[in-house]
Design a protein around this motif. Structure first.
Motif, short mmCIF file in Angstrom:
data_model
loop_
_atom_site.label_atom_id
_atom_site.label_comp_id
_atom_site.label_asym_id
_atom_site.label_seq_id
_atom_site.Cartn_x
_atom_site.Cartn_y
_atom_site.Cartn_z
N ASP A 10 -7.95 -20.84 -0.17
CA ASP A 10 -7.06 -19.95 0.46
C ASP A 10 -5.95 -20.40 1.14
O ASP A 10 -4.85 -19.93 1.37
N ILE A 19 -20.66 -18.91 8.40
CA ILE A 19 -19.62 -19.53 7.52
C ILE A 19 -19.63 -18.60 6.25
O ILE A 19 -20.80 -18.72 5.41
N LYS A 20 -18.70 -17.91 5.75
CA LYS A 20 -18.68 -17.06 4.78
C LYS A 20 -18.34 -17.80 3.43
O LYS A 20 -19.34 -17.82 2.55
N LEU A 80 -16.01 1.38 7.43
CA LEU A 80 -14.65 0.61 7.42
C LEU A 80 -14.89 -0.66 6.34
O LEU A 80 -14.34 -0.69 5.32
N ASP A 81 -16.06 -1.19 6.92
CA ASP A 81 -16.47 -2.40 6.15
C ASP A 81 -16.97 -1.95 4.65
O ASP A 81 -16.53 -2.94 3.75
N ASP A 82 -17.67 -1.06 4.30
CA ASP A 82 -17.99 -0.64 3.11
C ASP A 82 -16.90 -0.17 2.20
O ASP A 82 -16.99 0.10 0.92
N ASN A 83 -15.68 0.45 2.92
CA ASN A 83 -14.68 1.02 2.20
C ASN A 83 -13.38 0.27 2.03
O ASN A 83 -12.65 0.78 1.16
N TYR A 84 -13.08 -0.44 3.03
CA TYR A 84 -11.73 -1.12 3.07
C TYR A 84 -11.76 -2.68 2.97
O TYR A 84 -12.85 -3.23 3.83
N HIS A 85 -11.14 -3.37 2.29
CA HIS A 85 -11.10 -4.90 2.72
C HIS A 85 -10.24 -5.18 3.59
O HIS A 85 -9.08 -4.51 4.05
N LEU A 103 -4.63 -11.85 9.47
CA LEU A 103 -4.21 -11.32 8.12
C LEU A 103 -2.90 -10.52 8.56
O LEU A 103 -2.32 -9.88 7.50
N GLU A 119 -2.61 -4.50 6.10
CA GLU A 119 -1.51 -4.07 5.76
C GLU A 119 -1.37 -2.84 6.23
O GLU A 119 -0.07 -2.33 6.49
N ASP A 141 -24.53 -16.76 8.54
CA ASP A 141 -23.77 -15.98 9.40
C ASP A 141 -22.38 -16.37 9.67
O ASP A 141 -21.43 -15.71 9.74
N ALA A 187 -7.98 -7.17 4.40
CA ALA A 187 -6.34 -7.41 4.02
C ALA A 187 -5.62 -6.09 3.70
O ALA A 187 -4.69 -6.04 4.26
N ASP A 188 -6.59 -5.05 3.51
CA ASP A 188 -5.85 -3.54 3.41
C ASP A 188 -5.68 -2.98 4.73
O ASP A 188 -4.76 -2.45 4.78
N LEU A 201 0.67 -1.21 -0.07
CA LEU A 201 -0.08 -0.05 0.07
C LEU A 201 0.89 1.34 0.05
O LEU A 201 1.88 1.36 0.89
#
Lengths: 308, 308
Positions: A245, A163-164, A24-29, A64, A35, A161, A31-32, A2
């Motif tokens: 993964d 298990i994604k 935050l959830d709406d804007n960032y993954h 992560l 990092e 809910d 993993a980001d 990043l």
């Protein structure tokens, strides 16, 4: 990696009391965010950013994080706080975290979590870290072969809910012995009244036993183009699943190990040799072999060139 | 590797005129049939086994064969026969096969396939082999953001024969610009009347452009734990998708390249050096660097040992 500006923006947003977790959830993954915390300046800033995430998002971000930030958070968070985080995590991530703290702290943490989580994670911790049991997770959707498609969809809904990443339903008999695997696609495309037993492949399912080596697991994914794999005990009873993964991580690890070995710096050498003299003694044969190998390759290429 | 006995059994079953393709499909995975052909004795036996598979199963097995058997079949099969096989393949596999034959033969093959297949595969062949465009496939299920869940399921049903590994639906606007990604799970769990636009993440989707390097693509899969990735052009118009199993192959390739580079035998060196003297000249600096690196590592480890 990043860019610095992005790191600052994420950390500022995380620390901004006005910005909700939903924002935050709406804007960032995750993993980001992980990092950004890895790259944030100073231990205190990393810590306060992580704490500002709360339990839900924190439990996604913690697995992560890089080693440094992860160790910092494990060291500076009380057993109860870690217990809350672990309670929300996938069981394989929870087991990894518990494997990274002292045995004493692991016990303290497990004392704070619900019995069910304790049992699941303790079971996972008993498997060798590099076995199918050691990398699998407990979370999966299973269906009895006699259940209908409609009933199975209801079951999936109930577990949604928790298990994604659901790609496949694992099909079992009344003793929980593995009978087959049904991709979600087949649930959508088949009539609601059909039984799961009718829609699965007639071919026996591909699976690993809990004690299979993780390299074998990675090989199965590669050979059969899998996205998830059921893991069973010696009686074919379903114990968990490995998701692609996690296998990608294993493949990276194994590739790194191969490279380390080729460079004469494999685990054993790194952990057991103590003096420069020993290191040199350990490496020289490798370098010699590499040199000889180089000449052989050269000669082979030269001779093939002749053949062409 | 398959045991010899298993190889014999598979080849015998394949060559047994009494055993139907359905029988083979019920009993063996295409990857196992491919390996059995790889390991079968002699070119003629490999060829007759492959031919006995017919077009449907042959089109699945051909992309999985090792280089030797694959080259043999490409050399000994007429353009029309290969056209039939390619017509049944995923577009990315078809493009790989066409990239492996002479340009002349590729044109002959494309003359025998339906125009649609010709256009799709020719488009894929224009992308760099190591780019997102070069590893993507055309086959995917897309849905307009205004379509309902029920309509999208109907679309999936219509495409079910053609596309096997569906994990995600790609959501586009009326200009086919990428708007989001909906996992199959969300189709199952949402009411039939909701629009797809309502059920996708508010976060912008993760995607690659056609010219992105395949290493970048692999990185995206690793970082964001993806199973499939939409590929778009510079106007964000959806062009194809990359599926995780292709990325696993890329990761293997890249790891091998890293190892080759470390051993001083990377592609360029292998293809462009011609004499042993050149090979030696090329390798020696690497070996020297490796030796110096070894000493530095040794010194580092020794100094860390002091610190501990």
């Amino acid at each position: 990696m990043l860019p610095e500006e992005k790191v600052r923006q994420i950390i500022n947003d995380v620390l901004d009391g006005q910005k909700s977790v939903q924002y935050l959830d709406d804007n960032y993954h995750p993993a980001d965010i992980a990092e950004a915390i890895d790259l944030a300046d100073g231990e205190e800033r990393k810590l306060s950013a992580f704490r500002a995430l709360g339990v839900d998002m924190g439990s996604e971000v913690l697995p992560l994080l890089g080693d440094e930030a992860r160790d910092l958070i494990l060291k500076r968070t009380e057993a109860e706080g870690l217990g809350d985080l672990i309670g929300e995590m996938d069981s394989d991530d929870a087991a990894d975290i518990l494997g990274d703290v002292t045995d004493e702290k692991a016990e303290d943490i497990l004392d704070t979590v619900p019995d069910e989580v304790d049992q699941e994670v303790s079971m996972l911790l008993e498997y060798d870290e590099e076995s199918a049991g050691g990398i699998m997770q407990i979370e999966l959707v299973e269906a009895n072969e006699k259940a209908t498609v409609a009933e199975t969809i209801e079951k999936l809904r109930a577990k949604a809910d928790e298990i994604k990443d659901v790609h496949n339903i694992f099909v079992v008999d009344e003793n929980r012995k593995l009978k087959g695997v049904a991709p979600l696609r087949d649930l959508i495309l088949n009539p609601a009244k059909k039984t799961i037993g009718e829609i699965i492949d007639s071919q026996p399912p591909i699976y690993a036993t809990v004690d299979a080596d993780q390299e074998k697991v990675a090989w199965l994914f590669k050979r059969y183009d899998l996205v998830s794999l059921p893991v069973v005990d010696n009686e074919m009873v379903l114990k968990g699943r490995v998701v692609i993964d996690d296998v990608v991580d294993v493949m990276e690890e194994e590739a790194d190990e191969d490279i380390m070995t080729m460079a004469g710096a494999d685990d054993e050498a790194l952990t057991q040799t103590h003096t420069i003299r020993e290191m040199v003694q350990y490496r020289l044969p490798w370098l010699g072999a590499s040199l000889i190998g180089g000449f052989i390759t050269g000669a082979l290429i030269w001779s093939f060139k002749m053949a062409i």
